[in-house]
Design a protein around this motif. Sequence first.
Motif, PDB file in Angstrom:
ATOM      1  N   GLU A 183      13.786 113.681 -62.146  1.00  0.00           N
ATOM      2  CA  GLU A 183      14.384 114.518 -61.054  1.00  0.00           C
ATOM      3  C   GLU A 183      13.351 114.957 -60.055  1.00  0.00           C
ATOM      4  OE1 GLU A 183      18.517 116.837 -61.019  1.00  0.00           O
ATOM      5  OE2 GLU A 183      16.693 118.139 -61.616  1.00  0.00           O
ATOM      6  N   LEU A 184      12.358 115.666 -60.604  1.00  0.00           N
ATOM      7  CA  LEU A 184      11.437 116.165 -59.790  1.00  0.00           C
ATOM      8  C   LEU A 184      10.704 115.334 -59.043  1.00  0.00           C
ATOM      9  CD1 LEU A 184       9.326 118.985 -59.711  1.00  0.00           C
ATOM     10  CD2 LEU A 184       7.977 117.256 -60.806  1.00  0.00           C
ATOM     11  N   ALA A 207      12.093 112.446 -51.892  1.00  0.00           N
ATOM     12  CA  ALA A 207      12.837 112.599 -50.573  1.00  0.00           C
ATOM     13  C   ALA A 207      12.386 113.350 -49.682  1.00  0.00           C
ATOM     14  CB  ALA A 207      14.318 113.083 -51.252  1.00  0.00           C
ATOM     15  N   LEU A 208      11.410 114.393 -50.150  1.00  0.00           N
ATOM     16  CA  LEU A 208      11.105 115.534 -49.093  1.00  0.00           C
ATOM     17  C   LEU A 208       9.786 115.100 -48.663  1.00  0.00           C
ATOM     18  CD1 LEU A 208      12.549 118.186 -51.266  1.00  0.00           C
ATOM     19  CD2 LEU A 208      12.847 117.969 -48.846  1.00  0.00           C
ATOM     20  N   THR A 256      23.944 109.230 -53.650  1.00  0.00           N
ATOM     21  CA  THR A 256      23.141 109.954 -52.885  1.00  0.00           C
ATOM     22  C   THR A 256      22.935 109.106 -51.605  1.00  0.00           C
ATOM     23  OG1 THR A 256      21.287 109.093 -53.970  1.00  0.00           O
ATOM     24  CG2 THR A 256      21.732 111.334 -54.772  1.00  0.00           C
ATOM     25  N   ARG A 274      17.296 124.353 -54.880  1.00  0.00           N
ATOM     26  CA  ARG A 274      17.457 123.127 -55.995  1.00  0.00           C
ATOM     27  C   ARG A 274      16.594 123.395 -57.124  1.00  0.00           C
ATOM     28  NH1 ARG A 274      17.798 117.172 -53.395  1.00  0.00           N
ATOM     29  NH2 ARG A 274      19.077 117.518 -51.726  1.00  0.00           N
ATOM     30  N   LEU A 310      15.131 123.510 -50.676  1.00  0.00           N
ATOM     31  CA  LEU A 310      14.454 123.212 -51.787  1.00  0.00           C
ATOM     32  C   LEU A 310      14.747 124.234 -52.847  1.00  0.00           C
ATOM     33  CD1 LEU A 310      10.882 122.236 -51.079  1.00  0.00           C
ATOM     34  CD2 LEU A 310      12.825 121.004 -52.408  1.00  0.00           C
ATOM     35  N   GLU A 312      11.830 112.307 -57.886  1.00  0.00           N
ATOM     36  CA  GLU A 312      12.652 111.804 -57.125  1.00  0.00           C
ATOM     37  C   GLU A 312      13.030 112.881 -55.917  1.00  0.00           C
ATOM     38  OE1 GLU A 312      16.266 110.616 -58.992  1.00  0.00           O
ATOM     39  OE2 GLU A 312      15.229 108.933 -59.812  1.00  0.00           O
ATOM     40  N   LEU A 313      13.324 114.208 -56.338  1.00  0.00           N
ATOM     41  CA  LEU A 313      13.458 115.039 -55.162  1.00  0.00           C
ATOM     42  C   LEU A 313      11.898 115.172 -54.360  1.00  0.00           C
ATOM     43  CD1 LEU A 313      15.257 116.993 -54.236  1.00  0.00           C
ATOM     44  CD2 LEU A 313      14.242 118.750 -55.727  1.00  0.00           C
ATOM     45  N   THR A 314      10.815 114.925 -54.902  1.00  0.00           N
ATOM     46  CA  THR A 314       9.607 115.221 -54.085  1.00  0.00           C
ATOM     47  C   THR A 314       9.483 114.011 -53.259  1.00  0.00           C
ATOM     48  OG1 THR A 314       8.658 115.994 -56.170  1.00  0.00           O
ATOM     49  CG2 THR A 314       7.080 115.151 -54.445  1.00  0.00           C
TER      50      THR A 314
END
Length: 409
Positions: free
Chosen positions: A200-201, A207-208, A38, A110, A107, A203-205
């Motif tokens: 995963e949730l 990143a955003l 990534t 995803r 989002l 990490e995504l949070t």
Amino acid sequence: MRKRIDQLNESIHPEELELLGWLLDSWLMLQPLIPVLTTPMPDRETVQRIVTSFCSQNQICDSSALVRACQGLPEGEIELVLERSLAFAYTVEKLADLVLDHKVNKLRGRGLEFIAEPDVPDAGGLDLLDESLSQVASLLSPEAQKYGLKFPKGMILWGPPGTGKSLSAKLAAKKMGVPLLAADWGSIVGASRPDFALRELLELTQALSPTILYWDDFDKGFAGWDSNADGGVSRRLSGKLLTWMQEHEYPIYIVATVNRLGMLPPELIRRFDDIFFVDLPHEGAMYEIFNLHLQKYFPEFRHASISPWTDDEWRILLRDYRLCTPAEIGNAVRKCAEEIYYRHQVRGQQPDELKVTLDDLRRQRYQFTPSMLRDEEQILAIRNQATYAKSASGEDRSRFSLPLQELFG
Ligand SMILES: Nc1ncnc2c1ncn2[C@@H]1O[C@H](COP(=O)(O)OP(=O)(O)OP(=O)(O)O)[C@@H](O)[C@H]1O
Ligand SMILES: [Mg+2]
């Protein structure tokens, strides 16, 4: 894919088919071993630099809302999105909105649910909660970090159904100009790989970020956590969430809504900065809530200072709707509007605007039993513990406030 290969069965040579099957099986075996690379997201300073340079090239003022909207996007994408959105934006606020929309759509792709716009522009009567959210929003600004101030972790909104907890979470995201990411604890616990799903949730949070991570009906996801009915998954995951909340340094604000606070593990509750109790509205709050909903359908209620009804008429209506939740008030107004529209339809009329009378709303009130009366025991049990939390609304200082009296014996 297997199915597709089988469908091809007739049109393809058997040897080629075998090779395809072998390739598919090898790919499935190797897939977990293939690293996912990534690109790290640019930090705030880099985003600020890109936005400032874009704004000066296009002779527009940059804004912190625009920088926030761009955070969580890769460098190249920021420039592309700014470029593309500028053609449709007349103001820098609009530009920030368009970039935010882009981020939200990304989002959705995803699998994270993105919460729709609030159905009213404000929450009536939740003044203390609103003030606290404004304070959180101010801590998002980079200036706050110059003074060594840290971004707060989150708040729990607790209260009976229909009192505006979810609405407040949506309004908070608007106020802060950040996306609202909705996550569902129950589906993480029930996922085939729950630890992975949570990681995963989060990490995504990250990143955003900046963002609000919103756990709606959080208590429902914890049913049975202390009896280990789920094999201890909920307990283990809540430990992970707890550690993450303690350690991360991202501008992520958690808003969790609950009906029954006691369902959550106590150590998790302590991690939140604030617990607000959102109760049934007082008279002044009901007046605001009525107006917020009436304005949606009846234009004569859109002038803040002039109401078509006198204060005495309002007092009659507020008395009728005492013990109703804001959601019940909103529903009653909507039903009135639908019925009035239908009456015009039947008579073949098409008025310029719809008009409602006090009697329309009073009649509507007798069409339903407020949940406070229907589920009295459960709601009283929730309200009786309210002393553990801060109140979301201050004293009623409106001209409709009632003299102090005991409503619930
Ligand atoms: N304070 C308020 N002012 C204006 N409208 C409100 C307010 N609170 C609730 N409403 C109306 O009621 C609807 C439902 O409210 P909301 O979903 O926020 O309730 P909730 O407290 O989250 O309930 P639950 O515990 O059942 O999830 C809102 O979409 C809005 O139309
Ligand atoms: Mg809710």
